[in-house]
Write an enzyme that holds these catalytic residues in place. Structure first.
Site, PDB file in Angstrom:
ATOM      1  N   HIS A   2       5.463  24.044  62.170  1.00 26.01           N
ATOM      2  CA  HIS A   2       6.032  22.708  62.409  1.00 26.01           C
ATOM      3  C   HIS A   2       4.910  21.672  62.339  1.00 26.01           C
ATOM      4  CE1 HIS A   2       8.985  19.952  64.413  1.00 26.01           C
ATOM      5  NE2 HIS A   2       7.918  19.465  65.041  1.00 26.01           N
ATOM      6  N   MET A  23       8.177  11.385  62.110  1.00 25.47           N
ATOM      7  CA  MET A  23       8.392  10.377  63.162  1.00 25.47           C
ATOM      8  C   MET A  23       7.832   9.077  62.622  1.00 25.47           C
ATOM      9  SD  MET A  23       7.356  12.730  66.388  1.00 25.47           S
ATOM     10  CE  MET A  23       6.566  13.934  65.360  1.00 25.47           C
ATOM     11  N   HIS A  50       8.311  17.267  60.467  1.00 25.78           N
ATOM     12  CA  HIS A  50       9.066  16.375  61.355  1.00 25.78           C
ATOM     13  C   HIS A  50       8.509  14.964  61.184  1.00 25.78           C
ATOM     14  CE1 HIS A  50       9.879  15.378  65.927  1.00 25.78           C
ATOM     15  NE2 HIS A  50      10.572  14.612  65.116  1.00 25.78           N
ATOM     16  N   ASP A  73      12.660  20.462  70.404  1.00 24.33           N
ATOM     17  CA  ASP A  73      11.242  20.153  70.224  1.00 24.33           C
ATOM     18  C   ASP A  73      10.733  19.395  71.441  1.00 24.33           C
ATOM     19  OD1 ASP A  73       8.724  19.485  69.282  1.00 24.33           O
ATOM     20  OD2 ASP A  73       9.451  18.224  67.633  1.00 24.33           O
ATOM     21  N   ASP A 102       3.962  17.639  62.523  1.00 28.13           N
ATOM     22  CA  ASP A 102       4.440  16.356  63.043  1.00 28.13           C
ATOM     23  C   ASP A 102       3.745  15.178  62.375  1.00 28.13           C
ATOM     24  OD1 ASP A 102       6.269  17.034  65.283  1.00 28.13           O
ATOM     25  OD2 ASP A 102       4.500  18.089  66.028  1.00 28.13           O
ATOM     26  N   MET A 111       3.326  11.180  62.297  1.00 29.28           N
ATOM     27  CA  MET A 111       3.583   9.978  63.117  1.00 29.28           C
ATOM     28  C   MET A 111       2.894   8.779  62.472  1.00 29.28           C
ATOM     29  SD  MET A 111       2.687  11.564  66.824  1.00 29.28           S
ATOM     30  CE  MET A 111       3.262  13.189  67.306  1.00 29.28           C
ATOM     31  N   MET A 126      15.523  16.268  70.375  1.00 24.47           N
ATOM     32  CA  MET A 126      14.222  16.107  71.038  1.00 24.47           C
ATOM     33  C   MET A 126      14.396  16.334  72.543  1.00 24.47           C
ATOM     34  SD  MET A 126      11.961  15.568  68.721  1.00 24.47           S
ATOM     35  CE  MET A 126      10.586  15.383  69.853  1.00 24.47           C
ATOM     36  N   SER A 134       4.052  24.213  66.508  1.00 27.07           N
ATOM     37  CA  SER A 134       3.657  22.841  66.220  1.00 27.07           C
ATOM     38  C   SER A 134       2.131  22.735  66.183  1.00 27.07           C
ATOM     39  CB  SER A 134       4.225  21.896  67.278  1.00 27.07           C
ATOM     40  OG  SER A 134       3.699  20.604  67.071  1.00 27.07           O
TER      41      SER A 134
HETATM   42  C1  DX5 Z   1       6.253  15.593  69.895  1.00 23.93           C
HETATM   43  C2  DX5 Z   1       6.255  16.529  68.735  1.00 23.93           C
HETATM   44  C3  DX5 Z   1       6.233  17.962  69.098  1.00 23.93           C
HETATM   45  C4  DX5 Z   1       5.047  18.415  69.912  1.00 23.93           C
HETATM   46  C5  DX5 Z   1       5.577  19.481  70.838  1.00 23.93           C
HETATM   47  O1  DX5 Z   1       6.568  14.336  69.464  1.00 23.93           O
HETATM   48  O2  DX5 Z   1       7.397  16.314  67.937  1.00 23.93           O
HETATM   49  O3  DX5 Z   1       6.417  18.797  67.966  1.00 23.93           O
HETATM   50  O4  DX5 Z   1       3.984  18.937  69.165  1.00 23.93           O
HETATM   51  O5  DX5 Z   1       4.560  19.842  71.700  1.00 23.93           O
HETATM   52  P1  DX5 Z   1       4.808  20.623  73.054  1.00 23.93           P
HETATM   53  O6  DX5 Z   1       5.396  21.966  72.709  1.00 23.93           O
HETATM   54  O7  DX5 Z   1       3.430  20.711  73.643  1.00 23.93           O
HETATM   55  O8  DX5 Z   1       5.741  19.805  73.874  1.00 23.93           O
HETATM   56 ZN    ZN Z   2       7.866  17.786  66.328  1.00 25.62          ZN
END
Ligand code: DX5
Ligand code: ZN
Length: 220
Positions: free
Chosen positions: A34, A69, A67, A176, A36, A38, A138, A9
């Site tokens: 990966h 969100m 991903h 995740d 993310d 948001m 999650m 990620s």
């Molecule tokens: C959180 C993200 C994750 C995040 C995971 O909302 O979806 O992908 O980057 O980070 P770690 O591995 O530090 O929990």
């Molecule tokens: Zn994620």
């Protein structure tokens, strides 16, 4: 050792040089990148969007797992795929219709995954299991890296593994949040085969060392 894919990620990566990060991920043996996205509404945080995704895509040959969100993923599927996503995962809790969203991702030629937040039961995604490539459980509340793994999500992973195996479906189970050398083993033995790893990897002096430690811990 059970086979699993590592998905790094980049939320926790050093943003000053994403090209360098992408190259280091490639050479370290990470399977998947990966990414993310948001929107500050679906989750209480903002991250990055299409221009950065496109830049990452142009700097690596790694498989890109995006991903989403965001509140209305359906609206942004074509742009997400155009920017380079190979896999698009979206939340069942979002306001988009899951069937339409799955169809839009498939139409765009990418793999598709459906995501559940910690408060959502695994039964909610069962109607979609014959339509998706990935189900993402999650293991933290989405929005931030560096949180602690929620062990009470493991029964959901076990139940989905049982369901998928009994029906012999070609669906991967991704987890995740909070994955490290301790929790990776728990997730894999519960049935996960795609591990998203953020802060654990990027806090290490080298990503390759972090990956080796993680893989060794799972095989013990
Ligand atoms: C959180 C993200 C994750 C995040 C995971 O909302 O979806 O992908 O980057 O980070 P770690 O591995 O530090 O929990
Ligand atoms: Zn994620």
């Amino acid at each position: 050792m059970k086979k699993f894919y590592t998905c790094a990620s980049v939320l926790s990566a050093d943003m000053r040089n994403l090209e360098k990060v992408s190259k280091e991920l490639e050479t370290s043996g990470v399977d998947i990148l990966h990414f993310d996205v948001m929107d500050g509404v679906f989750v209480p945080n903002l991250s990055f969007g299409f221009p950065i995704l496109e830049a990452v895509n142009n700097s690596t040959d790694l498989f890109l797992d995006v991903h989403l969100m965001i509140t209305d993923p359906l609206r942004y599927i074509p742009q997400t795929i155009k920017a380079g996503a190979d896999l698009v995962t979206f939340h069942i809790e979002s306001s988009s219709d899951p069937y339409e969203t799955i169809a839009a991702v498939k139409k765009g030629g990418a793999k598709v995954g459906i995501v559940i937040k910690p408060g959502t039961s695994y039964e909610e995604v069962l109607p979609f299991m014959e339509l998706v490539d990935v189900v993402l459980v999650m293991t933290v509340e989405p929005g931030f890296g560096g949180q602690s793994f929620m062990e009470d999500m493991l029964p959901k992973v076990r139940a989905l593994r049982k369901y998928i195996d009994e029906k012999d479906l070609p669906v991967h189970i991704q987890v995740d949040g909070g994955i490290n050398d301790k929790t990776a083993a728990l997730a894999v033995s519960a049935g996960a085969d795609m591990l998203v790893v953020g802060s654990y990897l990027f806090k290490k002096s080298s990503i390759a060392d972090g990956l080796t430690t993680l893989k060794n811990a799972v095989s013990e």
